[in-house]
Design a protein around this motif. Structure first.
Motif, short mmCIF file in Angstrom:
data_model
loop_
_atom_site.label_atom_id
_atom_site.label_comp_id
_atom_site.label_asym_id
_atom_site.label_seq_id
_atom_site.Cartn_x
_atom_site.Cartn_y
_atom_site.Cartn_z
N TYR A 153 1.27 16.15 -3.65
CA TYR A 153 -1.01 16.04 -3.83
C TYR A 153 -2.07 16.61 -2.85
CZ TYR A 153 1.11 12.97 -7.05
OH TYR A 153 1.41 12.35 -8.20
N GLY A 154 -3.21 17.07 -3.49
CA GLY A 154 -4.25 18.48 -3.09
C GLY A 154 -4.76 16.78 -2.18
N HIS A 155 -6.25 17.23 -2.14
CA HIS A 155 -7.83 16.58 -2.01
C HIS A 155 -8.17 15.96 -3.32
CE1 HIS A 155 -10.98 14.41 -0.86
NE2 HIS A 155 -11.58 15.05 -1.60
N SER A 156 -8.03 17.41 -4.04
CA SER A 156 -8.86 17.25 -5.38
C SER A 156 -7.48 15.88 -6.74
CB SER A 156 -9.27 18.26 -6.25
OG SER A 156 -7.92 18.81 -6.16
N GLU A 157 -6.72 16.13 -6.09
CA GLU A 157 -5.18 15.63 -7.00
C GLU A 157 -5.54 14.29 -6.72
OE1 GLU A 157 -4.57 18.57 -5.32
OE2 GLU A 157 -4.77 20.06 -6.77
N LEU A 158 -5.30 14.03 -5.35
CA LEU A 158 -5.72 12.15 -5.04
C LEU A 158 -6.28 11.82 -6.09
CD1 LEU A 158 -4.85 12.16 -1.18
CD2 LEU A 158 -2.89 11.85 -3.08
N MET A 159 -7.60 12.62 -5.38
CA MET A 159 -8.59 12.04 -6.22
C MET A 159 -8.77 11.29 -7.89
SD MET A 159 -10.43 10.97 -3.39
CE MET A 159 -9.62 11.11 -2.52
N GLU A 160 -7.76 12.21 -8.38
CA GLU A 160 -8.24 11.73 -9.81
C GLU A 160 -6.62 10.73 -10.43
OE1 GLU A 160 -7.10 15.93 -11.85
OE2 GLU A 160 -9.11 17.01 -10.85
N LEU A 161 -5.90 10.41 -9.18
CA LEU A 161 -5.39 9.91 -9.13
C LEU A 161 -5.62 8.13 -10.02
CD1 LEU A 161 -2.93 10.14 -6.74
CD2 LEU A 161 -1.73 10.73 -9.56
N PRO A 162 -5.28 7.27 -10.44
CA PRO A 162 -5.55 5.87 -10.93
C PRO A 162 -5.52 5.32 -9.53
CG PRO A 162 -3.78 6.32 -11.67
CD PRO A 162 -4.00 7.74 -11.39
N LEU A 163 -6.65 3.87 -9.61
CA LEU A 163 -6.33 3.52 -8.63
C LEU A 163 -5.27 2.45 -8.88
CD1 LEU A 163 -10.07 2.20 -8.37
CD2 LEU A 163 -8.77 2.98 -6.84
N ALA A 164 -4.69 2.02 -7.96
CA ALA A 164 -3.33 0.88 -7.55
C ALA A 164 -3.74 -0.20 -8.39
CB ALA A 164 -2.51 1.27 -6.80
N GLU A 165 -3.41 -1.05 -9.23
CA GLU A 165 -3.43 -2.50 -9.25
C GLU A 165 -3.07 -2.97 -8.55
OE1 GLU A 165 -1.71 -3.89 -13.04
OE2 GLU A 165 -2.52 -2.19 -14.43
N ARG A 166 -4.16 -4.37 -8.06
CA ARG A 166 -3.80 -5.45 -6.69
C ARG A 166 -3.36 -6.26 -7.70
NH1 ARG A 166 -9.59 -6.41 -3.36
NH2 ARG A 166 -10.11 -3.82 -3.62
N ARG A 167 -2.18 -6.92 -6.03
CA ARG A 167 -1.19 -7.90 -6.97
C ARG A 167 -1.59 -9.16 -6.27
NH1 ARG A 167 2.97 -3.45 -6.42
NH2 ARG A 167 3.23 -3.18 -8.49
N ILE A 168 -2.13 -9.54 -6.46
CA ILE A 168 -2.35 -11.06 -6.12
C ILE A 168 -0.86 -11.76 -4.98
CG2 ILE A 168 -2.67 -13.88 -6.24
CD1 ILE A 168 -4.18 -12.08 -9.00
N ALA A 169 -1.14 -12.52 -3.85
CA ALA A 169 -0.12 -12.92 -3.69
C ALA A 169 0.76 -14.11 -3.92
CB ALA A 169 -0.02 -13.27 -1.97
N ALA A 170 1.55 -14.49 -3.86
CA ALA A 170 2.58 -15.77 -4.57
C ALA A 170 2.05 -17.08 -3.67
CB ALA A 170 3.50 -15.43 -5.33
#
Length: 194
Positions: A177-194
């Motif tokens: 991924y180049g810079h612009s492609e990285l900026m277009e990726l969706p945010l990763a979902e946060r996982r709550i520690a069990a």
């Protein structure tokens, strides 16, 4: 004077040249890093450790910038080697690390006009110079590093990027991924520690 110089515009060449100039010499950013090695240096506050063990006697992020294979000298000499393949530079790995940085910077600045006119990777070169200049500048000024943000590759792998990240390769699927492609990726979902 025409603004385009082949593969790079005049303003880009001037920016690259200025950032290279800022890195080298006895008063340059690279030389000034040594004053930032002690914990607490550069931010005006006391050295404080939140652990029960003794702190590392040096700031590792600064030390990393100052090593032979680190993110300053390593890429500079890689570009000198690349340009040597075109008959435009001579590699010199003799002397102190500062002398090697200074030699690499002189060589790259001397050949900058040629690279702007003839080298297809001048954009990549400019980005790398900017990133090393920015990393040194942050350590000298005490500016906090850029905040990392987790983004999700379509394969499900989480990539940690900053607004300054020039590009990244996914460790899961190998996609580059180049810079612009990285900026277009969706945010990763946060996982709550069990």
């Amino acid at each position: 004077m025409d603004d385009e110089q082949g593969f790079a515009c005049r303003r880009c060449i001037e920016r690259i040249d200025g950032q290279l100039r800022a890195l080298a010499g006895p008063e340059g950013l690279y030389a000034r890093l040594s004053a930032q090695l002690a914990p607490g240096a550069g931010n005006g506050g006391p050295a404080v450790s939140g652990s029960r063990t003794a702190p590392v006697p040096l700031r590792l992020e600064v030390l990393s910038l100052m090593t032979a294979g680190g993110p300053v000298l390593g890429p500079l000499e890689t570009w000198v080697r690349d340009w040597e393949g075109y008959g435009r530079a001579d590699m010199c790995e003799a002397g102190t690390l500062q002398q090697r940085v200074d030699h690499a910077v002189r060589t790259l600045r001397f050949n900058l006009a040629w690279a702007a006119a003839s080298h297809e990777a001048i954009d990549e070169f400019g980005r790398e110079i900017h990133l090393m200049w920015r990393a040194c500048e942050r350590q000298i000024t005490g500016e906090r590093p850029a905040r990392t943000v987790p983004v999700a590759c379509p394969c499900g792998t989480v990539l940690r990027v900053t607004l300054d990240t020039a590009g990244a390769r996914c460790g899961g699927c190998g996609e580059q991924y180049g810079h612009s492609e990285l900026m277009e990726l969706p945010l990763a979902e946060r996982r709550i520690a069990a």
